[in-house]
Design a protein around this motif. Structure first.
Motif, PDB file in Angstrom:
ATOM      1  N   THR A   1       6.427  10.633  -2.926  1.00  0.00           N
ATOM      2  CA  THR A   1       5.062  11.125  -2.704  1.00  0.00           C
ATOM      3  C   THR A   1       4.242  10.031  -2.040  1.00  0.00           C
ATOM      4  O   THR A   1       4.056   8.952  -2.610  1.00  0.00           O
ATOM      5  CB  THR A   1       4.400  11.524  -4.039  1.00  0.00           C
ATOM      6  N   LEU A   2       3.754  10.306  -0.840  1.00  0.00           N
ATOM      7  CA  LEU A   2       2.991   9.307  -0.102  1.00  0.00           C
ATOM      8  C   LEU A   2       1.537   9.269  -0.575  1.00  0.00           C
ATOM      9  O   LEU A   2       0.988  10.283  -1.029  1.00  0.00           O
ATOM     10  CB  LEU A   2       3.026   9.615   1.392  1.00  0.00           C
ATOM     11  N   PRO A   3       0.884   8.114  -0.447  1.00  0.00           N
ATOM     12  CA  PRO A   3      -0.529   8.014  -0.817  1.00  0.00           C
ATOM     13  C   PRO A   3      -1.407   8.905   0.069  1.00  0.00           C
ATOM     14  O   PRO A   3      -1.062   9.171   1.232  1.00  0.00           O
ATOM     15  CB  PRO A   3      -0.848   6.530  -0.571  1.00  0.00           C
ATOM     16  N   ASN A   4      -2.541   9.310  -0.483  1.00  0.00           N
ATOM     17  CA  ASN A   4      -3.504  10.116   0.266  1.00  0.00           C
ATOM     18  C   ASN A   4      -4.377   9.191   1.103  1.00  0.00           C
ATOM     19  O   ASN A   4      -5.578   9.027   0.847  1.00  0.00           O
ATOM     20  CB  ASN A   4      -4.360  10.937  -0.707  1.00  0.00           C
ATOM     21  N   ALA A   5      -3.761   8.581   2.120  1.00  0.00           N
ATOM     22  CA  ALA A   5      -4.472   7.647   2.987  1.00  0.00           C
ATOM     23  C   ALA A   5      -4.871   8.345   4.278  1.00  0.00           C
ATOM     24  O   ALA A   5      -4.262   9.341   4.681  1.00  0.00           O
ATOM     25  CB  ALA A   5      -3.588   6.440   3.297  1.00  0.00           C
ATOM     26  N   THR A   6      -5.872   7.783   4.948  1.00  0.00           N
ATOM     27  CA  THR A   6      -6.332   8.358   6.214  1.00  0.00           C
ATOM     28  C   THR A   6      -5.263   8.228   7.287  1.00  0.00           C
ATOM     29  O   THR A   6      -5.102   9.109   8.130  1.00  0.00           O
ATOM     30  CB  THR A   6      -7.631   7.663   6.665  1.00  0.00           C
TER      31      THR A   6
ATOM     32  N   GLY B   1       0.782  -1.229   0.000  1.00  0.00           N
ATOM     33  CA  GLY B   1       0.000   0.000   0.000  1.00  0.00           C
ATOM     34  C   GLY B   1       0.811   1.274   0.000  1.00  0.00           C
ATOM     35  O   GLY B   1       0.304   2.329  -0.401  1.00  0.00           O
ATOM     36  N   ILE B   2       2.067   1.210   0.419  1.00  0.00           N
ATOM     37  CA  ILE B   2       2.843   2.442   0.559  1.00  0.00           C
ATOM     38  C   ILE B   2       3.108   3.106  -0.789  1.00  0.00           C
ATOM     39  O   ILE B   2       3.378   4.314  -0.842  1.00  0.00           O
ATOM     40  CB  ILE B   2       4.177   2.175   1.312  1.00  0.00           C
ATOM     41  N   SER B   3       2.990   2.359  -1.880  1.00  0.00           N
ATOM     42  CA  SER B   3       3.208   2.942  -3.219  1.00  0.00           C
ATOM     43  C   SER B   3       1.904   3.131  -3.992  1.00  0.00           C
ATOM     44  O   SER B   3       1.926   3.491  -5.177  1.00  0.00           O
ATOM     45  CB  SER B   3       4.158   2.061  -4.030  1.00  0.00           C
ATOM     46  N   ALA B   4       0.758   2.884  -3.336  1.00  0.00           N
ATOM     47  CA  ALA B   4      -0.534   2.914  -4.042  1.00  0.00           C
ATOM     48  C   ALA B   4      -1.109   4.320  -4.105  1.00  0.00           C
ATOM     49  O   ALA B   4      -2.273   4.565  -3.746  1.00  0.00           O
ATOM     50  CB  ALA B   4      -1.505   1.956  -3.363  1.00  0.00           C
ATOM     51  N   THR B   5      -0.324   5.263  -4.581  1.00  0.00           N
ATOM     52  CA  THR B   5      -0.724   6.674  -4.578  1.00  0.00           C
ATOM     53  C   THR B   5      -1.975   6.924  -5.422  1.00  0.00           C
ATOM     54  O   THR B   5      -2.947   7.535  -4.955  1.00  0.00           O
ATOM     55  CB  THR B   5       0.434   7.548  -5.100  1.00  0.00           C
ATOM     56  N   GLU B   6      -1.969   6.448  -6.639  1.00  0.00           N
ATOM     57  CA  GLU B   6      -3.094   6.707  -7.548  1.00  0.00           C
ATOM     58  C   GLU B   6      -4.369   6.035  -7.062  1.00  0.00           C
ATOM     59  O   GLU B   6      -5.454   6.644  -7.063  1.00  0.00           O
ATOM     60  CB  GLU B   6      -2.731   6.201  -8.954  1.00  0.00           C
ATOM     61  N   THR B   7      -4.263   4.782  -6.639  1.00  0.00           N
ATOM     62  CA  THR B   7      -5.446   4.041  -6.204  1.00  0.00           C
ATOM     63  C   THR B   7      -6.031   4.621  -4.921  1.00  0.00           C
ATOM     64  O   THR B   7      -7.256   4.697  -4.766  1.00  0.00           O
ATOM     65  CB  THR B   7      -5.093   2.555  -5.995  1.00  0.00           C
ATOM     66  N   CYS B   8      -5.173   5.041  -4.007  1.00  0.00           N
ATOM     67  CA  CYS B   8      -5.651   5.669  -2.771  1.00  0.00           C
ATOM     68  C   CYS B   8      -6.433   6.951  -3.073  1.00  0.00           C
ATOM     69  O   CYS B   8      -7.457   7.234  -2.440  1.00  0.00           O
ATOM     70  CB  CYS B   8      -4.482   5.983  -1.844  1.00  0.00           C
ATOM     71  N   GLN B   9      -5.953   7.706  -4.037  1.00  0.00           N
ATOM     72  CA  GLN B   9      -6.639   8.942  -4.411  1.00  0.00           C
ATOM     73  C   GLN B   9      -8.024   8.629  -4.973  1.00  0.00           C
ATOM     74  O   GLN B   9      -9.015   9.289  -4.627  1.00  0.00           O
ATOM     75  CB  GLN B   9      -5.808   9.713  -5.443  1.00  0.00           C
TER      76      GLN B   9
END
Length: 575
Positions: free
Chosen positions: A169-174, A141-149
């Protein structure tokens, strides 16, 4: 490829001379000292010495969000990974959350060959079908930037629990619970994916108790068995905190205080739970679990590990065994084919074009197994190796790379990518293991480039295989009691290498098994003690009376329930 491994440079560990003994047995004490365990406090493996969870980034934020999801009966979806760390992480998350009050917990692990790694856009359709309010990733999950967005825009909260290096660039996670996000290295820096998730559960349990949401004590200790499996399988550094987690997880298995699925996997792997050790996990338990992700779907392993039904656990464990046997057959065939290619390459090359970096390709090779083959050829040749096969796109090849400590693969691929961005489509990894995707028509050029660059880096360096050992061992110490003590004193693993010795022997007899292994009966060169020896690395071209130097590990063979010391050959030199 079989033959004499004469190209060895046998060294011994340095032992600090200014430290007090850390074990009552002087040999074991020296082994521990040489691994950096320099006082008895470091050797303490009690749970009381386990580091606290509050140093993990975002841990408090994450448990508050999960607590609210539990309180409001929200749908929680666990997204896992298709290796043993991912399977155990997923299982720990599902069982732990259910025990802590979550009513609606489901899980999803992508298929390796068709869906890709971890949380990614290919999973979105399946995710939406499960209608989650909260997603928790484990071991990814640490590289899932696009999917998290994308998920954020859909109103789905995401908590990432991972242990891999973060991107710029970190994912936009809660919330992101990842020890690698800490500014400085600390006691929990080397947690595996399952280790991170276990810590989340411990923190969540504490928070729920503080908030009076939990009114009774919830036991999570049996899940340490899964933490031990995932930690050892993922080859994370065996620092003090991980040693404690693994040691206590092994104790749970020994006492059969673990999920039923773990005991069933022990059974199909011919392991007596009472005698289990870290080597059994690495060479018997983990391969059976990993086979599901390599050959089929990791769902089989998770279903085995989370079920409390004997028939289900037994059935799934036997499915894992079947998949692992299939993996062994495929691996053996691929290794033979790779070795045949290698022989052809060596014939083509002459004295002006030496072999320093190896690239091999076959369109039929299984993508889930190329990493195993790369590791075997690298170990055999003591050179960097990349094994390529076709991907879902006929114009793209996927490769798995393994290297020696003399060449940093990640740095090399970084340099290649700067020059060939249009041909190297994707890559990642670290110094000694990496994965990449390249355009198929770039393979020949890439192979030459890889060999040339490896040649430059290896110039003026010895190509002898350096073998670090614990020295020679008096035959009187090759006994079952000493071997048991050695196996149980520490959970050996990455950064805490299992003890290895070397000695000179005379071959008394030998037998070739399945045209792949060598079994020998030997005696000490300067003594009369005799020993059974097995070499899983190939055929040793030997005969009765040969003098042989063997680098070996100690094991116990319980054939006919009679414990007998057996030497497992790691390397050898025929004199």
């Amino acid at each position: 490829m079989n033959g004499v491994e004469n190209n060895l440079d046998i060294k011994t560990y340095d032992i600090p001379t200014d430290s007090d003994p850390v074990h009552d047995n002087p040999i074991i004490s020296n082994i521990l000292l040489s691994r950096g365990i320099v006082d008895r406090k470091q050797a303490d493996l009690g749970l009381a010495s386990l580091s606290h969870y509050d140093t993990l980034p975002d841990i408090k934020k994450a448990v508050k969000i999960i607590s609210l999801a539990i309180e409001h009966n929200k749908n929680i979806l666990i997204i896992g990974d298709y290796d043993a760390d991912g399977a155990t992480s997923t299982s720990v998350a599902v069982m732990g959350l259910q025990r802590l009050g979550a009513k609606n917990v489901r899980w999803l692990i992508p298929a390796r060959l068709t869906m890709g790694y971890g949380l990614n856009n290919n999973l979105l359709e399946q995710i939406y079908q499960k209608k989650p309010n909260l997603i928790i990733t484990v071991d990814n999950g640490i590289s899932a930037t696009e999917t998290c967005q994308t998920l954020s825009e859909e109103g789905i909260e995401v908590i990432i629990t991972d242990h891999h290096l973060p991107p710029e660039t970190l994912p936009n996670a809660t919330a992101i619970v990842n020890p690698k996000l800490a500014e400085n290295e600390f006691a929990l820096s080397n947690l595996s994916g399952v280790g991170v998730m276990f810590y989340v559960l411990i923190a969540l349990r504490a928070y729920l108790s503080e908030q009076k949401i939990l009114t009774q004590k919830i036991n999570l200790a049996d899940l340490l068995s899964l933490v031990a499996i995932g930690t050892l399988a993922d080859l994370v550094p065996m620092d003090k905190n991980n040693r404690i987690l693994v040691h206590n997880g092994l104790l749970k298995i020994k006492n059969q205080q673990c999920p039923m699925g773990v005991l069933q996997i022990c059974q199909i792997a011919n392991i007596n739970p009472a005698d289990i050790n870290s080597v059994d996990i690495g060479f018997k338990i983990a391969p059976n679990i990993n086979a599901a992700g390599r050959i089929h779907q990791m769902d089989v392993a998770v279903e085995c590990l989370i079920s409390s039904n004997y028939e289900t656990c037994n059935k799934k464990a036997h499915e894992l065994k079947k998949l692992n046997n299939q993996r062994k057959i495929t691996s053996s065939k691929m290794k033979d084919e790779a070795e045949s290619q290698l022989i052809g390459i060596k014939k083509i090359l002459n004295s002006h074009h030496d072999l320093f970096g190896i690239c091999l390709y076959d369109e039929s090779w299984h993508e889930g197994i190329i990493g195993i083959i790369a590791g075997k050829i690298c170990e055999q040749m003591n050179l960097p190796v990349i094994i390529f096969t076709n991907s879902y796109d006929d114009n793209i090849l996927r490769g798995s790379a393994r290297s020696t400590h003399k060449i940093n693969l990640k740095n090399m691929l970084d340099n290649f990518y700067q020059i060939h961005k249009d041909k190297i489509l994707k890559y990642g990894g670290h110094a000694m293991a990496a994965g990449l995707s390249i355009k198929k028509d770039f393979l020949t050029e890439f192979s030459l480039l890889f060999n040339q660059e490896c040649g430059k880096l290896l110039k003026n360096k010895s190509l002898k295989k350096e073998i670090l050992t614990d020295g020679q061992l008096n035959p009187v110490n090759r006994n079952p009691i000493f071997v048991r003590n050695l196996q149980e004193v520490m959970p050996w693993g990455m950064g805490l290498a299992e003890p290895v010795f070397y000695d000179d022997f005379i071959v008394l007899s030998y037998k070739i098994l399945q045209n792949k292994f060598t079994k020998m009966f030997i005696k000490d060169k300067n003594g009369s003690s005799t020993w059974n020896v097995i070499y899983f690395g190939g055929v040793i071209d030997t005969k009765k009376g040969d003098e042989i130097t063997i680098v070996y590990k100690l094991s116990i063979n319980n054939f006919y329930n009679k414990p007998d010391v057996q030497l497992i050959v790691q390397n050898y030199t025929l004199k």
